[in-house]
Enzyme design. Structure first.
Site, PDB file in Angstrom:
ATOM      1  N   LYS A  18      -7.199  16.737 -24.485  1.00  0.00           N
ATOM      2  CA  LYS A  18      -8.071  16.353 -25.608  1.00  0.00           C
ATOM      3  C   LYS A  18      -7.507  15.082 -26.229  1.00  0.00           C
ATOM      4  O   LYS A  18      -6.328  15.012 -26.558  1.00  0.00           O
ATOM      5  CB  LYS A  18      -8.035  17.437 -26.697  1.00  0.00           C
ATOM      6  CG  LYS A  18      -9.098  18.503 -26.630  1.00  0.00           C
ATOM      7  CD  LYS A  18      -8.894  19.460 -27.847  1.00  0.00           C
ATOM      8  CE  LYS A  18     -10.099  20.293 -28.138  1.00  0.00           C
ATOM      9  NZ  LYS A  18      -9.902  21.192 -29.286  1.00  0.00           N
TER      10      LYS A  18
ATOM     11  N   LYS B 159      -4.169  20.115 -23.480  1.00  0.00           N
ATOM     12  CA  LYS B 159      -5.608  20.406 -23.580  1.00  0.00           C
ATOM     13  C   LYS B 159      -6.462  19.254 -23.068  1.00  0.00           C
ATOM     14  O   LYS B 159      -7.680  19.330 -23.114  1.00  0.00           O
ATOM     15  CB  LYS B 159      -5.991  20.682 -25.048  1.00  0.00           C
ATOM     16  CG  LYS B 159      -5.209  21.774 -25.753  1.00  0.00           C
ATOM     17  CD  LYS B 159      -5.748  21.960 -27.175  1.00  0.00           C
ATOM     18  CE  LYS B 159      -4.697  22.351 -28.157  1.00  0.00           C
ATOM     19  NZ  LYS B 159      -5.173  22.312 -29.548  1.00  0.00           N
TER      20      LYS B 159
HETATM   21  N1  C2G Z   1     -13.489  27.013 -35.122  1.00  0.00           N
HETATM   22  C1  C2G Z   1     -14.508  27.789 -35.652  1.00  0.00           C
HETATM   23  N2  C2G Z   1     -15.782  27.347 -35.617  1.00  0.00           N
HETATM   24  C2  C2G Z   1     -16.063  26.133 -35.069  1.00  0.00           C
HETATM   25  C3  C2G Z   1     -15.037  25.331 -34.541  1.00  0.00           C
HETATM   26  C4  C2G Z   1     -13.736  25.792 -34.573  1.00  0.00           C
HETATM   27  O1  C2G Z   1     -14.258  28.910 -36.158  1.00  0.00           O
HETATM   28  N3  C2G Z   1     -17.364  25.720 -35.048  1.00  0.00           N
HETATM   29  C5  C2G Z   1     -12.115  27.536 -35.166  1.00  0.00           C
HETATM   30  C6  C2G Z   1     -11.504  27.674 -33.780  1.00  0.00           C
HETATM   31  O2  C2G Z   1     -11.890  28.919 -33.174  1.00  0.00           O
HETATM   32  C7  C2G Z   1     -10.015  27.632 -34.086  1.00  0.00           C
HETATM   33  C8  C2G Z   1      -9.953  26.683 -35.289  1.00  0.00           C
HETATM   34  O3  C2G Z   1     -11.282  26.624 -35.847  1.00  0.00           O
HETATM   35  O4  C2G Z   1      -9.539  28.923 -34.469  1.00  0.00           O
HETATM   36  C9  C2G Z   1      -9.517  25.286 -34.902  1.00  0.00           C
HETATM   37  O5  C2G Z   1     -10.421  24.824 -33.899  1.00  0.00           O
HETATM   38  P1  C2G Z   1      -9.958  23.551 -33.014  1.00  0.00           P
HETATM   39  O6  C2G Z   1      -9.501  22.482 -33.909  1.00  0.00           O
HETATM   40  O7  C2G Z   1     -11.038  23.294 -32.016  1.00  0.00           O
HETATM   41  O8  C2G Z   1      -8.662  24.152 -32.291  1.00  0.00           O
HETATM   42  P2  C2G Z   1      -8.388  24.232 -30.708  1.00  0.00           P
HETATM   43  O9  C2G Z   1      -8.499  22.877 -30.122  1.00  0.00           O
HETATM   44  O10 C2G Z   1      -9.200  25.340 -30.177  1.00  0.00           O
HETATM   45  O11 C2G Z   1      -6.815  24.563 -30.685  1.00  0.00           O
HETATM   46  O12 C2G Z   1      -2.969  27.096 -29.650  1.00  0.00           O
HETATM   47  C10 C2G Z   1      -4.304  27.182 -30.102  1.00  0.00           C
HETATM   48  C11 C2G Z   1      -4.956  25.819 -30.091  1.00  0.00           C
HETATM   49  O13 C2G Z   1      -4.152  24.868 -30.751  1.00  0.00           O
HETATM   50  C12 C2G Z   1      -6.339  25.877 -30.735  1.00  0.00           C
END
Ligand code: C2G
Length: 132
Positions: free
Chosen positions: A50, A48
Site C-alpha cells: 500500500k 501490504k
Molecule cells: N474500517 C472500517 N470501515 C471502513 C474502513 C476501515 O471499520 N469503511 C476499519 C478497518 O476494518 C480497520 C480500521 O478501520 O479496523 C483501519 O482501517 P485501515 O486504515 O484500512 O487499516 P488496514 O490497512 O486494514 O490495516 O495489522 C492490521 C493492519 O495494520 C490494518
C-alpha cells in the site's frame, strides 16, 4: 477499566476510521485507554503493498489528536501484536470485520472483537473519487 488496542493505516482519515475508533474507545470506558498502532510507510509498502497518500507522521498526528485516542504507537511489522498486548496490558483487541478471524491467535492473551466495517467508504475509494 479495560485497555483496548487496534491497528490501522488510517490514510485519508474518514468516517469509517472514526466510527471504528469511537467504538473501540467505548469498550475501554471512561477509565480504560485506547491505544492505536498506526502503520508506518515502510510497513505499508513492504507488508501490504500500500502506498499511502498521507505520510506516517501526519497520519499518526491526526489519530493522536482524536479525543477518543489515548496513545499512538507505530506498527512496523505483523508480529508485534503479541508483544504490544503484553506491553500495554491490553484487555481487548479490536479490528474491523474485514479482518474477521485473522487475529484470533491473540485470544490466548485478550478478548478479540471484530466490528462491522462502515460501508461505502475507504481510503482507496476516497483517493479514486478524488483523482479518478
Ligand atoms: N474500517 C472500517 N470501515 C471502513 C474502513 C476501515 O471499520 N469503511 C476499519 C478497518 O476494518 C480497520 C480500521 O478501520 O479496523 C483501519 O482501517 P485501515 O486504515 O484500512 O487499516 P488496514 O490497512 O486494514 O490495516 O495489522 C492490521 C493492519 O495494520 C490494518
Amino acid at each position: 477499566m479495560p485497555n483496548v488496542l487496534t491497528y490501522g493505516t488510517f490514510d485519508l482519515f474518514h468516517i469509517g476510521h472514526l466510527r471504528l475508533l469511537e467504538r473501540a474507545k467505548a469498550l475501554a470506558g471512561a477509565d480504560g485507554k485506547l491505544i492505536v498502532a498506526v502503520s508506518t510507510d515502510e510497513f505499508n509498502w513492504n507488508a501490504k503493498q500500500k502506498k499511502c497518500a498521507i505520510p506516517y507522521e501526519e497520519r499518526a498526528a491526526i489519530v493522536a489528536a482524536l479525543r477518543c485516542v489515548d496513545k499512538v504507537i507505530p506498527e512496523e511489522c505483523w508480529e508485534q501484536k503479541t508483544q504490544d498486548v503484553e506491553k500495554y496490558n491490553v484487555d481487548i483487541f479490536v479490528m474491523g470485520n474485514d479482518w474477521e478471524g485473522k487475529f484470533d491467535f491473540l485470544q490466548s492473551q485478550c478478548e478479540v472483537v471484530y466490528h462491522p466495517r462502515t460501508e461505502g467508504i475507504s481510503s482507496t475509494k476516497s483517493n479514486t473519487d478524488l483523482h479518478g
